[in-house]
Design a protein around this motif. Structure first.
Motif, PDB file in Angstrom:
ATOM      1  N   GLY A   8      72.210 -11.021  91.497  1.00  0.00           N
ATOM      2  CA  GLY A   8      71.070 -11.250  90.624  1.00  0.00           C
ATOM      3  C   GLY A   8      70.091 -12.266  91.160  1.00  0.00           C
ATOM      4  O   GLY A   8      69.070 -12.536  90.528  1.00  0.00           O
ATOM      5  N   GLY A   9      70.371 -12.843  92.350  1.00  0.00           N
ATOM      6  CA  GLY A   9      69.494 -13.869  92.907  1.00  0.00           C
ATOM      7  C   GLY A   9      68.290 -13.275  93.614  1.00  0.00           C
ATOM      8  O   GLY A   9      68.184 -12.064  93.822  1.00  0.00           O
ATOM      9  N   ALA A  10      67.358 -14.163  93.984  1.00  0.00           N
ATOM     10  CA  ALA A  10      66.142 -13.737  94.677  1.00  0.00           C
ATOM     11  C   ALA A  10      66.389 -13.650  96.182  1.00  0.00           C
ATOM     12  O   ALA A  10      67.122 -14.464  96.751  1.00  0.00           O
ATOM     13  N   LEU A  11      65.790 -12.655  96.817  1.00  0.00           N
ATOM     14  CA  LEU A  11      65.828 -12.548  98.266  1.00  0.00           C
ATOM     15  C   LEU A  11      64.821 -13.516  98.872  1.00  0.00           C
ATOM     16  O   LEU A  11      63.837 -13.898  98.248  1.00  0.00           O
ATOM     17  N   ARG A  12      65.065 -13.903 100.118  1.00  0.00           N
ATOM     18  CA  ARG A  12      64.102 -14.737 100.840  1.00  0.00           C
ATOM     19  C   ARG A  12      62.898 -13.889 101.247  1.00  0.00           C
ATOM     20  O   ARG A  12      62.977 -12.657 101.331  1.00  0.00           O
ATOM     21  N   GLY A  13      61.798 -14.582 101.534  1.00  0.00           N
ATOM     22  CA  GLY A  13      60.594 -13.867 101.937  1.00  0.00           C
ATOM     23  C   GLY A  13      60.809 -13.038 103.184  1.00  0.00           C
ATOM     24  O   GLY A  13      60.316 -11.907 103.298  1.00  0.00           O
ATOM     25  N   SER A  14      61.546 -13.573 104.167  1.00  0.00           N
ATOM     26  CA  SER A  14      61.806 -12.840 105.408  1.00  0.00           C
ATOM     27  C   SER A  14      62.625 -11.584 105.149  1.00  0.00           C
ATOM     28  O   SER A  14      62.477 -10.572 105.858  1.00  0.00           O
ATOM     29  N   GLU A  15      63.496 -11.623 104.138  1.00  0.00           N
ATOM     30  CA  GLU A  15      64.287 -10.436 103.790  1.00  0.00           C
ATOM     31  C   GLU A  15      63.427  -9.405 103.073  1.00  0.00           C
ATOM     32  O   GLU A  15      63.530  -8.197 103.349  1.00  0.00           O
ATOM     33  N   LEU A  16      62.579  -9.854 102.175  1.00  0.00           N
ATOM     34  CA  LEU A  16      61.683  -8.932 101.472  1.00  0.00           C
ATOM     35  C   LEU A  16      60.719  -8.267 102.445  1.00  0.00           C
ATOM     36  O   LEU A  16      60.318  -7.111 102.241  1.00  0.00           O
ATOM     37  N   LEU A  42      56.093   4.395  97.776  1.00  0.00           N
ATOM     38  CA  LEU A  42      56.140   3.316  96.778  1.00  0.00           C
ATOM     39  C   LEU A  42      54.909   2.406  96.895  1.00  0.00           C
ATOM     40  O   LEU A  42      55.020   1.214  97.215  1.00  0.00           O
ATOM     41  N   PRO A  43      53.707   2.926  96.620  1.00  0.00           N
ATOM     42  CA  PRO A  43      52.474   2.164  96.870  1.00  0.00           C
ATOM     43  C   PRO A  43      52.387   0.842  96.126  1.00  0.00           C
ATOM     44  O   PRO A  43      51.873  -0.142  96.670  1.00  0.00           O
ATOM     45  N   ALA A  44      52.883   0.768  94.894  1.00  0.00           N
ATOM     46  CA  ALA A  44      52.783  -0.482  94.135  1.00  0.00           C
ATOM     47  C   ALA A  44      53.607  -1.585  94.793  1.00  0.00           C
ATOM     48  O   ALA A  44      53.119  -2.710  94.994  1.00  0.00           O
ATOM     49  N   LEU A  45      54.864  -1.285  95.141  1.00  0.00           N
ATOM     50  CA  LEU A  45      55.715  -2.280  95.792  1.00  0.00           C
ATOM     51  C   LEU A  45      55.179  -2.622  97.171  1.00  0.00           C
ATOM     52  O   LEU A  45      55.158  -3.797  97.568  1.00  0.00           O
ATOM     53  N   HIS A  46      54.730  -1.615  97.903  1.00  0.00           N
ATOM     54  CA  HIS A  46      54.162  -1.843  99.237  1.00  0.00           C
ATOM     55  C   HIS A  46      52.956  -2.774  99.159  1.00  0.00           C
ATOM     56  O   HIS A  46      52.814  -3.708  99.967  1.00  0.00           O
ATOM     57  N   ARG A  95      61.396 -14.184  93.013  1.00  0.00           N
ATOM     58  CA  ARG A  95      62.211 -13.473  92.010  1.00  0.00           C
ATOM     59  C   ARG A  95      61.490 -12.219  91.530  1.00  0.00           C
ATOM     60  O   ARG A  95      62.117 -11.168  91.331  1.00  0.00           O
ATOM     61  N   GLU A  96      60.191 -12.323  91.326  1.00  0.00           N
ATOM     62  CA  GLU A  96      59.419 -11.175  90.852  1.00  0.00           C
ATOM     63  C   GLU A  96      59.384 -10.067  91.896  1.00  0.00           C
ATOM     64  O   GLU A  96      59.546  -8.879  91.572  1.00  0.00           O
ATOM     65  N   LEU A  97      59.191 -10.435  93.167  1.00  0.00           N
ATOM     66  CA  LEU A  97      59.188  -9.432  94.243  1.00  0.00           C
ATOM     67  C   LEU A  97      60.568  -8.797  94.384  1.00  0.00           C
ATOM     68  O   LEU A  97      60.687  -7.583  94.604  1.00  0.00           O
ATOM     69  N   THR A  98      61.613  -9.612  94.251  1.00  0.00           N
ATOM     70  CA  THR A  98      62.976  -9.083  94.330  1.00  0.00           C
ATOM     71  C   THR A  98      63.240  -8.114  93.184  1.00  0.00           C
ATOM     72  O   THR A  98      63.878  -7.064  93.364  1.00  0.00           O
ATOM     73  N   SER A  99      62.742  -8.454  92.002  1.00  0.00           N
ATOM     74  CA  SER A  99      62.906  -7.565  90.848  1.00  0.00           C
ATOM     75  C   SER A  99      62.214  -6.231  91.101  1.00  0.00           C
ATOM     76  O   SER A  99      62.743  -5.166  90.744  1.00  0.00           O
TER      77      SER A  99
END
Length: 332
Positions: free
Chosen positions: A109-117, A153-157, A273-277
């Motif tokens: 349930g944790g957030a990914l790092r920016g480099s992982e995202l 996935l244009p919105a996430l991209h 957290r929002e990007l990970t979600s």
């Protein structure tokens, strides 16, 4: 010569063939599966893939039990062999290995790092390239069907592109609050730095300079002259020859700076957290993209190996016969 023992015994599934081990046929052999599908050859082909997922997909291939399945594989290879080296060749697939990240999205349930995202952004870049290429009508059989499984996935991209640098650091544009906080930070840092530089020039001590100590702007002065700068000593150099003093008139601004650093950290964690979600919501589609691109990388590896070795696709039929024209043993 004939090997005394099968060094690959137990490593590959044995696929019996009614065509090759039929005692009524001349030259029959119960070990022909090994000669024609030797693990050494499969290992050599994996060297032509561009990614770990593609290599693992290719290494996991086993002889097909149904003619229809083998024919579908051949149709895909044919689609990739024919346009090699031309403008019609599809973009190369080299998906980042996000398998562990997808598993974390499923269980953590944790957030990914920016480099992982950012790895998901790279995956979606390739999905977009594949979908764009597939829009143009071409005389192909299996490749369009494979690429139809891609989801751009244009919105996430778009969100990942807007929020992240390739390093994984957050852009100011990641949120309005982050942009405001960083603007205030830059302004306050510049003001503090200029203020303390004026203090240093007034000291007329060549060895004095402005630096940061635990996130606070301080003036470095010789250890024997701390009283030259009214304020609080925040520490000493390793040798003890230099003392770091926070001037009294910089204390309030330094405290404001610490508060802004904390605001930046809090907002950055919220954005991640929002990007990970967002990635979590699209986890299944991201997984399908990885699978399609890994299969494409594996197939492109086969096509590249075939081109380098001058290999051609055999004709598969329902006839119980095997005709090898101008063939040679692959290991001799």
């Amino acid at each position: 010569g004939t090997p005394q023992r099968n060094i690959f015994q137990g490593k590959f599934d044995v696929v019996s063939s009614a065509y090759l081990n039929n005692a009524a046929m001349t030259g029959n052999s119960s070990t022909a599966w090994y000669l024609l599908a030797g693990p050494v050859i499969l290992h050599a082909i994996t060297g032509w893939t561009r990614s770990a997922p593609g290599r693992d997909h290719l290494a996991a291939l086993r002889p097909r039990r149904r003619l229809a399945d083998a024919s579908e594989d051949q149709a895909l290879y044919a689609d990739l062999i024919s346009p090699r080296g031309s403008a019609e060749e599809p973009p190369p697939a080299s998906p980042p290995d996000v398998r562990s990240l997808l598993e974390r999205l499923r269980t953590d349930g944790g957030a990914l790092r920016g480099s992982e995202l950012w790895q998901f952004r790279l995956l979606l870049d390739q999905a977009v390239a594949g979908v764009t290429w597939a829009r143009k009508p071409r005389q192909l059989v299996r490749l369009p069907i494979l690429l139809d499984g891609l989801s751009p996935l244009p919105a996430l991209h778009r969100e990942l592109s807007r929020a992240l640098y390739p390093s994984g650091d957050l852009r100011d544009e990641a949120s309005e609050d982050l942009a405001r906080i960083r603007k205030d930070l830059r302004s306050l840092r510049d003001r503090l730095s200029s203020q303390l530089e004026r203090t240093v020039r007034g000291l007329s001590i060549p060895s004095s300079f402005v630096t940061l100590r635990d996130g606070r702007y301080v003036v470095a002065v010789p250890g024997g002259r701390p009283r030259d700068v009214p304020g609080m000593a925040l520490g000493y150099s390793g040798s003890g020859a230099t003392i770091f003093v926070e001037p009294r008139d910089a204390a309030e601004a330094n405290s404001q700076l610490s508060e802004l650093y904390l605001e930046e950290l809090t907002e950055s964690e919220r954005i991640l957290r929002e990007l990970t979600s967002g990635a979590h919501r699209e986890r299944e589609a991201l997984g399908r993209n990885l699978d399609v691109l890994a299969r494409l990388d594996a197939a492109q590896g086969v096509a590249a190996w075939a081109g380098a070795t001058g290999s051609t696709l055999p004709e598969l039929t329902e006839e119980r016969s095997l005709r090898l024209t101008g063939a040679r043993h692959p290991l001799l």
